[in-house]
Design an enzyme around this catalytic site. Structure first.
Site, PDB file in Angstrom:
ATOM      1  N   ASP A   1     -35.425  48.233-111.293  1.00  0.00           N
ATOM      2  CA  ASP A   1     -36.468  47.217-111.390  1.00  0.00           C
ATOM      3  C   ASP A   1     -35.728  45.891-111.281  1.00  0.00           C
ATOM      4  O   ASP A   1     -34.697  45.695-111.932  1.00  0.00           O
ATOM      5  CB  ASP A   1     -37.181  47.310-112.747  1.00  0.00           C
ATOM      6  CG  ASP A   1     -38.335  46.315-112.845  1.00  0.00           C
ATOM      7  OD1 ASP A   1     -39.483  46.755-112.916  1.00  0.00           O
ATOM      8  OD2 ASP A   1     -38.078  45.086-112.842  1.00  0.00           O
TER       9      ASP A   1
ATOM     10  N   THR B   1     -39.877  42.300-106.274  1.00  0.00           N
ATOM     11  CA  THR B   1     -40.179  40.897-105.943  1.00  0.00           C
ATOM     12  C   THR B   1     -39.747  39.934-107.044  1.00  0.00           C
ATOM     13  O   THR B   1     -39.498  38.760-106.765  1.00  0.00           O
ATOM     14  CB  THR B   1     -41.690  40.708-105.691  1.00  0.00           C
ATOM     15  OG1 THR B   1     -42.405  41.121-106.852  1.00  0.00           O
ATOM     16  CG2 THR B   1     -42.149  41.470-104.475  1.00  0.00           C
ATOM     17  N   ASP B   2     -39.676  40.416-108.289  1.00  0.00           N
ATOM     18  CA  ASP B   2     -39.475  39.482-109.407  1.00  0.00           C
ATOM     19  C   ASP B   2     -38.225  38.616-109.247  1.00  0.00           C
ATOM     20  O   ASP B   2     -38.269  37.413-109.518  1.00  0.00           O
ATOM     21  CB  ASP B   2     -39.407  40.249-110.738  1.00  0.00           C
ATOM     22  CG  ASP B   2     -40.761  40.822-111.131  1.00  0.00           C
ATOM     23  OD1 ASP B   2     -41.776  40.428-110.522  1.00  0.00           O
ATOM     24  OD2 ASP B   2     -40.806  41.659-112.054  1.00  0.00           O
TER      25      ASP B   2
ATOM     26  N   THR C   1     -41.444  47.617-107.009  1.00  0.00           N
ATOM     27  CA  THR C   1     -42.778  48.176-106.773  1.00  0.00           C
ATOM     28  C   THR C   1     -42.883  48.852-105.411  1.00  0.00           C
ATOM     29  O   THR C   1     -43.587  49.845-105.246  1.00  0.00           O
ATOM     30  CB  THR C   1     -43.825  47.041-106.855  1.00  0.00           C
ATOM     31  OG1 THR C   1     -43.763  46.502-108.168  1.00  0.00           O
ATOM     32  CG2 THR C   1     -45.224  47.526-106.590  1.00  0.00           C
TER      33      THR C   1
ATOM     34  N   SER D   1     -35.860  43.099-112.475  1.00  0.00           N
ATOM     35  CA  SER D   1     -35.533  42.338-113.699  1.00  0.00           C
ATOM     36  C   SER D   1     -34.174  42.782-114.238  1.00  0.00           C
ATOM     37  O   SER D   1     -33.553  42.077-115.031  1.00  0.00           O
ATOM     38  CB  SER D   1     -36.592  42.569-114.778  1.00  0.00           C
ATOM     39  OG  SER D   1     -37.817  42.073-114.327  1.00  0.00           O
TER      40      SER D   1
HETATM   41  N1  ASP Z   1     -41.113  44.557-111.518  1.00  0.00           N
HETATM   42  C1  ASP Z   1     -41.025  44.736-110.096  1.00  0.00           C
HETATM   43  C2  ASP Z   1     -39.635  44.317-109.661  1.00  0.00           C
HETATM   44  O1  ASP Z   1     -39.382  43.173-109.415  1.00  0.00           O
HETATM   45  C3  ASP Z   1     -42.088  43.950-109.419  1.00  0.00           C
HETATM   46  C4  ASP Z   1     -42.123  44.088-107.904  1.00  0.00           C
HETATM   47  O2  ASP Z   1     -41.366  44.756-107.248  1.00  0.00           O
HETATM   48  O3  ASP Z   1     -42.991  43.449-107.331  1.00  0.00           O
HETATM   49  O4  ASP Z   1     -38.778  45.158-109.579  1.00  0.00           O
END
Ligand code: ASP
Length: 355
Positions: free
Chosen positions: A72, A104-105, A28, A74
Site C-alpha cells: 500500500d 495513488t496516495d 488499489t 502509504s
Molecule cells: N491506499 C492506496 C494506495 O495508495 C490508494 C490507491 O492506490 O489509490 O496504495
C-alpha cells in the site's frame, strides 16, 4: 519481499514493436474483492490477462515484475524507491519503456524520487494506478494501464516521445515531479499546477512536445543512494517554539523542507529566527517551499522572507513539497560540500522548478 517475473503472451511475441517492463508495486490498482473475507485484497498479478484481456492485442513484448507482498503506497519508503531504481537500472537496456503500477496516495512522492534517481533518462517511466480496483466493473485501472503502456511504447524518429518520469492518470500525462494527488474520490486524482500536462488523451493522445524534457545526450545512470535524514516542517499561525525546536533538534538531521506561507514568508519572532540560525550553523540545509499550490517562493519580496534569504535558507522556487523531499534526499545523498549542496538545490535538476 520478493520480485516475481511474469511474461505476458501478446499478439506478436516474435516481432514486437516495443518491449515494455511493467513493475507492479501495489495499491488499489491491483486489488480485487475477496468475497470470503469481504474486503479488498491484492490480486495475483499472474492473472493480469483475466482482468485486462486488451493487453493481448498489443504488438509489444510485455513483462511484469511483481513486488510481493504488494505495498500500500502509504508504506512506501526510501528502500522501495532504491529497489525501483535498481530494477529499472538492471533492465534499462532490454526495454524501450517502463510502467510502474503504484498506489495513488504517495505516487507523486515516488515519481519525484525516481526522477532524481534516474539521471539522463532516455526512456519513459510512466507511473499509474487507479481509484477503483481492477476487479470492479467501473474500474479506471484498465484505461490507465493500457494508455500508460501505449505512451511508454511511443517513439518518434527512433527516440521515446517522453524521456522522463511521468504520472499518467485519467486523461493527463504529467511530469512526475510536478504532480500532486488532489482527489481521493473522483477519477481525476492528479494535477500539476505549475507546469502544463505533457500530453492529454481523448480519442487521440495529444503530446505537448514543447513541454517535454529534451532528450539527454549524456549516459543514463540509476543512482542507489538517498539520505533520509530530512523533515518537512509545515508552519501554521500559532506554532510554538517547543515544536519548532524539537523538530530542528532531531538527532542527525541534515535537511528541512520548510513549508512557508504565500511567496515564502515566515514569522519574524526572534525565537523562530534564532532556532533557524542555530540549525543552519550546524550545517542543516533548509529549503523554503510554499504552502500555495500555485506561484513560487520569492525570498526578499516581503520583510517576512527577507530574513530567511539573509540567513541562507534556500528558496525552492515553484517546487512541490513532494518533489522537495526527494530532491533534498538525493542532493544530500551525493555527499557534497555544503556550498555545492546548496547550489544544486537552487538548480533545476529534472524539470521540477521554473527559474
Ligand atoms: N491506499 C492506496 C494506495 O495508495 C490508494 C490507491 O492506490 O489509490 O496504495
Amino acid at each position: 519481499m520478493q520480485v516475481v517475473k511474469v511474461d505476458i503472451d501478446t499478439a506478436t511475441p516474435l516481432h514486437p514493436e516495443a518491449a515494455i517492463l511493467i513493475i507492479y508495486t501495489g495499491g488499489t490498482v491491483g486489488m480485487v474483492f475477496d468475497e470470503a473475507e469481504q474486503h479488498l485484497v491484492p490480486f495475483n498479478f499472474t492473472q493480469i490477462l483475466d482482468h485486462v484481456p486488451e493487453l493481448r492485442q498489443f504488438h509489444y513484448l510485455l513483462t511484469v515484475l511483481s513486488i510481493e507482498p504488494a505495498i500500500d503506497s502509504s508504506n512506501m519508503g526510501v528502500a522501495d524507491w532504491l529497489l525501483l531504481s535498481r530494477l529499472i537500472g538492471e533492465n534499462y537496456e532490454s526495454y524501450d519503456g517502463f510502467v510502474v503500477l503504484h498506489g495513488t496516495d504517495t505516487m507523486a512522492y515516488s515519481a519525484s524520487a525516481m526522477s532524481y534517481l534516474l539521471e539522463n533518462l532516455q526512456k519513459p517511466v510512466i507511473f499509474t494506478g487507479a481509484q477503483v480496483p481492477i476487479g470492479r466493473i467501473r474500474t479506471d485501472a484498465r484505461e490507465n494501464l493500457i494508455t500508460a503502456v501505449q505512451i511508454a511504447a511511443t517513439r518518434q524518429e527512433g527516440t521515446s516521445r517522453v524521456p522522463e518520469v511521468c504520472i499518467y492518470f485519467r486523461n493527463l500525462l504529467l511530469r512526475g515531479n510536478r504532480s500532486k494527488k488532489v482527489e481521493s474520490s473522483h477519477f481525476d486524482a492528479f494535477k500539476s499546477d505549475n507546469y502544463p500536462p505533457l500530453a492529454e488523451t481523448g480519442i487521440e493522445i495529444d503530446y505537448n512536445a514543447e513541454h517535454v524534457l529534451p532528450y539527454p545526450t549524456r549516459p543514463f545512470r540509476a543512482h542507489g543512494q538517498l539520505d533520509d535524514r530530512v523533515v518537512v516542517l509545515k508552519l501554521f499561525p500559532g506554532i510554538t517554539a517547543a515544536v519548532v525546536q524539537s523538530i530542528l533538534q532531531t538527532p542527525e538531521l541534515r535537511g528541512v523542507v520548510l513549508e512557508t506561507f504565500g511567496s515564502g514568508n515566515a514569522p519574524t519572532a526572534s525565537w523562530f529566527l534564532a532556532l533557524l540560525r542555530e540549525a543552519l550553523a550546524k550545517g542543516i540545509v533548509i529549503l523554503n517551499v510554499s504552502q500555495c499550490d500555485e506561484g513560487h517562493v520569492d525570498q526578499g519580496r516581503y520583510e517576512t522572507s527577507k530574513h530567511l534569504l539573509d540567513m541562507g535558507v534556500v528558496g525552492g522556487a515553484d517546487i512541490t513539497t513532494e518533489a522537495a523531499v526527494s530532491k533534498l534526499m538525493y542532493v544530500l545523498g551525493l555527499e557534497l560540500s555544503l556550498v555545492q549542496t546548496t547550489e544544486l538545490l537552487r538548480q533545476n535538476l529534472r524539470g521540477e522548478i521554473t527559474i
